[in-house]
Design a protein around this motif. Structure first.
Motif, PDB file in Angstrom:
ATOM      1  N   PHE A   1      -1.996  12.248   5.531  1.00 35.88           N
ATOM      2  CA  PHE A   1      -2.720  11.594   6.620  1.00 35.88           C
ATOM      3  C   PHE A   1      -1.800  11.378   7.820  1.00 35.88           C
ATOM      4  O   PHE A   1      -2.185  11.645   8.965  1.00 35.88           O
ATOM      5  N   GLU A   2      -0.581  10.907   7.568  1.00 32.38           N
ATOM      6  CA  GLU A   2       0.362  10.681   8.664  1.00 32.38           C
ATOM      7  C   GLU A   2       0.703  11.985   9.385  1.00 32.38           C
ATOM      8  O   GLU A   2       0.787  12.020  10.611  1.00 32.38           O
ATOM      9  N   ALA A   3       0.860  13.059   8.631  1.00 36.99           N
ATOM     10  CA  ALA A   3       1.160  14.352   9.244  1.00 36.99           C
ATOM     11  C   ALA A   3      -0.017  14.851  10.078  1.00 36.99           C
ATOM     12  O   ALA A   3       0.173  15.406  11.168  1.00 36.99           O
TER      13      ALA A   3
ATOM     14  N   PRO B   1       0.829  -1.207   0.000  1.00 32.81           N
ATOM     15  CA  PRO B   1       0.000   0.000   0.000  1.00 32.81           C
ATOM     16  C   PRO B   1       0.868   1.263   0.000  1.00 32.81           C
ATOM     17  O   PRO B   1       1.942   1.293   0.593  1.00 32.81           O
ATOM     18  N   ALA B   2       0.388   2.257  -0.708  1.00 33.73           N
ATOM     19  CA  ALA B   2       1.113   3.530  -0.781  1.00 33.73           C
ATOM     20  C   ALA B   2       0.947   4.277   0.541  1.00 33.73           C
ATOM     21  O   ALA B   2      -0.073   4.165   1.211  1.00 33.73           O
ATOM     22  N   ARG B   3       1.972   5.043   0.915  1.00 37.46           N
ATOM     23  CA  ARG B   3       1.903   5.810   2.149  1.00 37.46           C
ATOM     24  C   ARG B   3       1.239   7.145   1.874  1.00 37.46           C
ATOM     25  O   ARG B   3       1.540   7.806   0.887  1.00 37.46           O
TER      26      ARG B   3
ATOM     27  N   ARG C   1      -0.004  15.513  14.038  1.00 38.30           N
ATOM     28  CA  ARG C   1      -0.387  16.814  14.577  1.00 38.30           C
ATOM     29  C   ARG C   1      -1.448  16.671  15.657  1.00 38.30           C
ATOM     30  O   ARG C   1      -1.374  17.292  16.711  1.00 38.30           O
ATOM     31  N   ARG C   2      -2.436  15.813  15.406  1.00 35.96           N
ATOM     32  CA  ARG C   2      -3.496  15.615  16.397  1.00 35.96           C
ATOM     33  C   ARG C   2      -2.966  14.953  17.665  1.00 35.96           C
ATOM     34  O   ARG C   2      -3.384  15.303  18.767  1.00 35.96           O
ATOM     35  N   VAL C   3      -2.053  14.007  17.516  1.00 37.24           N
ATOM     36  CA  VAL C   3      -1.460  13.360  18.691  1.00 37.24           C
ATOM     37  C   VAL C   3      -0.665  14.376  19.503  1.00 37.24           C
ATOM     38  O   VAL C   3      -0.767  14.430  20.733  1.00 37.24           O
ATOM     39  N   ALA C   4       0.107  15.216  18.824  1.00 37.46           N
ATOM     40  CA  ALA C   4       0.892  16.239  19.520  1.00 37.46           C
ATOM     41  C   ALA C   4      -0.015  17.251  20.208  1.00 37.46           C
ATOM     42  O   ALA C   4       0.258  17.667  21.344  1.00 37.46           O
ATOM     43  N   LEU C   5      -1.087  17.640  19.545  1.00 31.60           N
ATOM     44  CA  LEU C   5      -2.020  18.586  20.139  1.00 31.60           C
ATOM     45  C   LEU C   5      -2.702  17.988  21.369  1.00 31.60           C
ATOM     46  O   LEU C   5      -2.855  18.654  22.398  1.00 31.60           O
ATOM     47  N   ARG C   6      -3.069  16.722  21.280  1.00 30.49           N
ATOM     48  CA  ARG C   6      -3.698  16.062  22.434  1.00 30.49           C
ATOM     49  C   ARG C   6      -2.725  15.963  23.600  1.00 30.49           C
ATOM     50  O   ARG C   6      -3.085  16.210  24.750  1.00 30.49           O
TER      51      ARG C   6
END
Length: 99
Positions: free
Chosen positions: A23-25, A17-19, A29-34
């Protein structure tokens, strides 16, 4: 053809599967914000405790600090300048060593 060879040919025919970098960024970003919000929320009880302690200390140490304020002003200014210099040095070292 054996079942193993059929399975190997099926897996070989499928491309990995292509990366999706966008989406990964966004997930990063959401993980860092949380994490940032949780860290800020974790400091709230300490801020409340510090506020209560300072409120209690102002009543007992207030008159003594008022009497010695003129003598403590240069020392306090030196501490503030030293702390600002240390903070700037730390920030600049992290900024330029990140590569």
């Amino acid at each position: 053809m054996t079942p193993e060879s059929k399975l190997e040919s099926l897996f070989a025919a499928e491309a990995p599967p292509a990366r999706d970098y966008a989406f990964e960024a966004e997930v990063a970003r959401r993980v860092a914000l949380r994490r940032a919000w949780l860290t800020a929320a974790a400091t709230a009880p300490w801020a409340i405790v510090g506020t209560v302690l300072l409120w209690a200390l102002v009543r007992s140490l207030g008159p003594a600090l008022e009497a010695n304020a003129a003598a403590l002003a240069p020392t306090a200014m030196a501490v503030v300048v030293a702390a600002a210099g240390a903070a700037a040095a730390l920030w600049l070292s992290r900024r330029f060593s990140a590569g």
